[in-house]
Design an enzyme around this catalytic site. Structure first.
Site, short mmCIF file in Angstrom:
data_model
loop_
_atom_site.label_atom_id
_atom_site.label_comp_id
_atom_site.label_asym_id
_atom_site.label_seq_id
_atom_site.Cartn_x
_atom_site.Cartn_y
_atom_site.Cartn_z
NE ARG A 21 18.48 79.52 -27.48
CZ ARG A 21 17.25 79.24 -27.91
NH1 ARG A 21 17.02 78.15 -28.60
NH2 ARG A 21 16.23 80.06 -27.65
CD GLU A 58 4.21 81.53 -18.70
OE1 GLU A 58 4.06 82.72 -18.35
OE2 GLU A 58 5.08 81.17 -19.49
CD1 TRP A 80 4.97 77.79 -21.16
CD2 TRP A 80 7.08 77.32 -21.73
NE1 TRP A 80 5.78 78.68 -20.50
CE2 TRP A 80 7.09 78.42 -20.83
CE3 TRP A 80 8.32 76.85 -22.22
CZ2 TRP A 80 8.26 79.06 -20.41
CZ3 TRP A 80 9.48 77.49 -21.80
CH2 TRP A 80 9.43 78.57 -20.92
CE1 TYR A 94 11.88 81.05 -15.66
CE2 TYR A 94 10.57 79.92 -17.33
CZ TYR A 94 11.53 80.85 -16.99
OH TYR A 94 12.14 81.58 -17.96
NE ARG A 127 20.78 88.06 4.48
CZ ARG A 127 21.50 87.56 5.45
NH1 ARG A 127 21.19 86.40 5.98
NH2 ARG A 127 22.54 88.22 5.92
CB CYS A 159 13.88 84.18 -20.13
SG CYS A 159 14.40 83.30 -21.60
NE ARG A 179 18.70 83.09 -19.64
CZ ARG A 179 18.52 82.86 -20.93
NH1 ARG A 179 19.18 83.54 -21.83
NH2 ARG A 179 17.68 81.93 -21.36
CG ASP A 182 10.56 87.47 -28.23
OD1 ASP A 182 10.27 88.55 -28.80
OD2 ASP A 182 10.19 86.36 -28.65
CG HIS A 220 16.59 89.72 -27.94
ND1 HIS A 220 17.15 89.29 -26.75
CD2 HIS A 220 15.66 88.79 -28.26
CE1 HIS A 220 16.58 88.15 -26.38
NE2 HIS A 220 15.67 87.83 -27.27
N1 LIG Z 1 11.64 83.34 -28.70
C1 LIG Z 1 10.95 83.15 -27.56
N2 LIG Z 1 10.21 84.18 -27.06
C2 LIG Z 1 9.51 84.02 -25.91
O1 LIG Z 1 8.86 84.98 -25.49
C3 LIG Z 1 9.58 82.77 -25.24
C4 LIG Z 1 10.35 81.73 -25.78
N3 LIG Z 1 11.03 81.94 -26.95
N4 LIG Z 1 10.43 80.51 -25.19
C5 LIG Z 1 9.79 80.26 -23.92
C6 LIG Z 1 8.67 81.14 -23.59
C7 LIG Z 1 7.33 80.89 -24.21
N5 LIG Z 1 6.78 82.25 -24.26
C8 LIG Z 1 5.93 82.66 -25.28
C9 LIG Z 1 5.78 81.88 -26.40
C10 LIG Z 1 4.91 82.26 -27.40
C11 LIG Z 1 4.20 83.46 -27.27
C12 LIG Z 1 3.24 83.83 -28.35
O2 LIG Z 1 3.23 83.25 -29.41
N6 LIG Z 1 2.36 84.77 -28.11
C13 LIG Z 1 1.35 85.19 -29.06
C14 LIG Z 1 0.09 84.38 -28.87
C15 LIG Z 1 -0.34 84.30 -27.43
C16 LIG Z 1 -1.35 83.22 -27.07
O3 LIG Z 1 -1.51 82.19 -27.72
O4 LIG Z 1 -2.01 83.45 -26.02
C17 LIG Z 1 1.10 86.68 -28.87
O5 LIG Z 1 0.66 87.31 -29.83
O6 LIG Z 1 1.36 87.22 -27.77
C18 LIG Z 1 4.36 84.24 -26.13
C19 LIG Z 1 5.23 83.84 -25.14
C20 LIG Z 1 7.70 83.18 -23.68
N7 LIG Z 1 8.92 82.52 -24.02
O1 LIG Z 2 9.58 84.42 -20.38
C1 LIG Z 2 10.31 84.49 -21.38
C2 LIG Z 2 10.93 83.37 -21.90
C3 LIG Z 2 11.70 83.51 -23.00
N1 LIG Z 2 11.89 84.71 -23.57
C4 LIG Z 2 12.73 84.78 -24.81
C5 LIG Z 2 14.04 85.48 -24.73
C6 LIG Z 2 14.80 84.85 -25.91
O2 LIG Z 2 14.36 85.48 -27.11
C7 LIG Z 2 14.31 83.42 -25.88
C8 LIG Z 2 15.23 82.50 -25.12
O3 LIG Z 2 16.41 82.25 -25.82
P1 LIG Z 2 17.86 82.19 -25.11
O4 LIG Z 2 18.80 81.87 -26.22
O5 LIG Z 2 17.79 81.11 -24.08
O6 LIG Z 2 18.13 83.53 -24.50
O7 LIG Z 2 13.05 83.47 -25.24
C9 LIG Z 2 11.26 85.83 -23.08
O8 LIG Z 2 11.39 86.95 -23.60
N2 LIG Z 2 10.49 85.69 -21.98
#
Ligand SMILES: Nc1nc(=O)c2c([nH]1)NC[C@@H]1CN(c3ccc(C(=O)N[C@@H](CCC(=O)O)C(=O)O)cc3)CN21
Ligand SMILES: O=c1ccn([C@H]2C[C@H](O)[C@@H](COP(=O)(O)O)O2)c(=O)[nH]1
Length: 277
Positions: A21, A58, A80, A94, A127, A159, A179, A182, A220
Site C-alpha cells: 500500500r 502509547e 503517530w 485502538y 474467551r 495491525c 495481521r 513492519d 515484512h
Molecule cells: N510503516 C509503519 N510501521 C509501523 O511500525 C507503524 C506504522 N506504519 N503506522 C502506525 C504505527 C506507528 N508506529 C511506529 C511509527 C514510527 C516508529 C519509529 O519511527 N520509530 C523510531 C523512533 C522511535 C521514537 O521516536 O521513539 C525507532 O527507531 O524505533 C515506530 C513505530 C507503529 N506503526
Molecule cells: O503497531 C503497528 C502498527 C503498524 N505496523 C505496520 C505494519 C505495516 O507495515 C504498516 C501498516 O500498513 P497496512 O497496509 O495497513 O498493513 O504498519 C506495525 O508493524 N505495528
C-alpha cells in the site's frame, strides 16, 4: 532477543518480494510465531536502542481510550503524527475499540474492563479476547489517513488485531495476532508493548506473567530498511533488561508513566530508519 533476530533473518533470506500500500516495496512471509517467557527478562530489543518511553506512553494512551495525539505530543511521542488529522485525530483506532466498541443498542462495550473481570472470575475461560478489528470502522485503503478520519473512519486499519489471554498454574499468558508487521520499526514496539500489558494485567489479577506469544500474518521488511537490517543482524544480542512495576497499583486504569522503571538495559546504538506511510 534471538527470536526477533531469527524472524528478521528468516524474512531477509526467505521472504518473497511483494509490493504494498505505501509504494515502498517489501520482502515478506505469511505466518510466523515467536514466544517469550516473561520470567526470563523483559523482551526489549538490545541490538539497537529502543525508546521505552514512547512504548509506555502509547500503551497508557490506548488503555485510556484516547485516539487523539495531543497526549502523546505533550509527552514528546511523535510515532503517530504522520497519520493524524490537523487536530491530532486518528478516528476510531485502538483506544476507541478497546474501551468503547459501539454496541447495536447504542451503548458501548469496555472490552478491557470486561476482560479483567473475566480473568478474575473465570480464569479457565477460552474467551478472554480483545479485538480491535471492527469492520464497520475500517478505513478505505484508496484514501489518505486524514481523509478517512474526516469520514469518521480509522486513520489506519489495526495491525495488532486481536489478542487472547490464558491462565494456567497461576500464570497469565497472552497471544497476539498481528495481521501486518513492519519488522524493523514496528515489531520491537509491539513485543515490548504486549509484554508490558501482560505484566500489568497479571499484577492487577494477582497472577504471575507467563508467556507472550506473537503470531504474525504478513511479516515484512521494507526495502528501504535493508542496510539497517544487515547492520542489526551483525550484532549479538545481550542479556535482557527487566522492568520494575510499582506493586501498589491494582487497577489497570491507574498506572502512570512513573510506575515503570527499566533496569539493566545496555543496548547497542540506535539505528534510524524512515517509516513507510
Ligand atoms: N510503516 C509503519 N510501521 C509501523 O511500525 C507503524 C506504522 N506504519 N503506522 C502506525 C504505527 C506507528 N508506529 C511506529 C511509527 C514510527 C516508529 C519509529 O519511527 N520509530 C523510531 C523512533 C522511535 C521514537 O521516536 O521513539 C525507532 O527507531 O524505533 C515506530 C513505530 C507503529 N506503526
Ligand atoms: O503497531 C503497528 C502498527 C503498524 N505496523 C505496520 C505494519 C505495516 O507495515 C504498516 C501498516 O500498513 P497496512 O497496509 O495497513 O498493513 O504498519 C506495525 O508493524 N505495528
Amino acid at each position: 532477543m534471538k527470536q526477533y533476530l531469527d524472524l528478521m533473518r528468516h524474512v531477509r533470506d526467505q521472504g518473497c518480494e511483494k509490493s504494498d500500500r505505501t509504494g515502498t516495496g517489501t520482502k515478506s512471509v505469511f505466518g510466523y510465531q515467536m514466544r517469550f517467557d516473561l520470567s526470563e527478562g523483559f523482551p526489549l530489543v538490545t541490538t539497537k536502542k529502543c525508546h521505552l518511553k514512547s512504548i509506555v506512553h502509547e500503551l497508557l494512551w490506548f488503555l485510556n481510550g484516547d485516539t487523539n495525539t495531543a497526549y502523546l505530543k505533550e509527552n514528546g511521542v511523535s510515532i503517530w503524527d504522520e497519520w493524524a488529522s490537523e487536530e491530532g485525530d486518528l478516528g476510531p483506532v485502538y483506544g476507541y475499540q478497546w474501551r468503547s466498541w459501539p454496541a447495536p443498542n447504542g451503548e458501548s462495550i469496555d472490552q478491557i474492563s470486561q476482560l479483567i473481570d473475566m480473568i478474575k472470575r473465570k480464569p479457565d475461560s477460552r474467551r478472554l479476547i480483545i479485538s480491535a478489528w471492527n469492520p464497520a470502522d475500517l478505513p478505505d485503503e484508496s484514501m489518505s489517513p486524514q481523509d478517512n478520519v474526516k469520514e469518521g473512519r480509522m486513520a489506519l486499519a489495526p495491525c495488532h488485531t486481536m489478542f487472547q489471554f490464558y491462565v494456567a498454574e497461576g500464570k497469565l499468558s497472552c497471544q497476539l495476532y498481528q495481521r501486518s508487521a513492519d519488522i524493523f520499526l514496528g515489531v520491537p514496539f509491539n513485543i515490548a508493548s504486549y509484554a508490558l500489558l501482560t505484566m500489568m494485567i497479571a499484577q492487577v489479577c494477582d497472577l504471575e506473567p507467563g508467556d507472550f506469544v506473537h503470531t504474525f500474518g504478513d511479516a515484512h521488511l521494507y526495502s528501504n530498511h535493508a542496510e539497517q537490517v544487515d547492520l542489526q543482524l551483525q550484532r549479538t544480542p545481550k542479556t535482557l533488561p527487566s522492568i520494575k512495576i510499582n506493586s501498589q497499583v491494582k487497577d489497570i486504569f491507574a498506572f502512570r508513566f512513573e510506575d515503570f522503571e527499566l533496569q539493566n538495559y545496555d543496548p547497542d546504538p540506535h539505528i534510524p530508519a524512515p517509516v513507510a506511510i
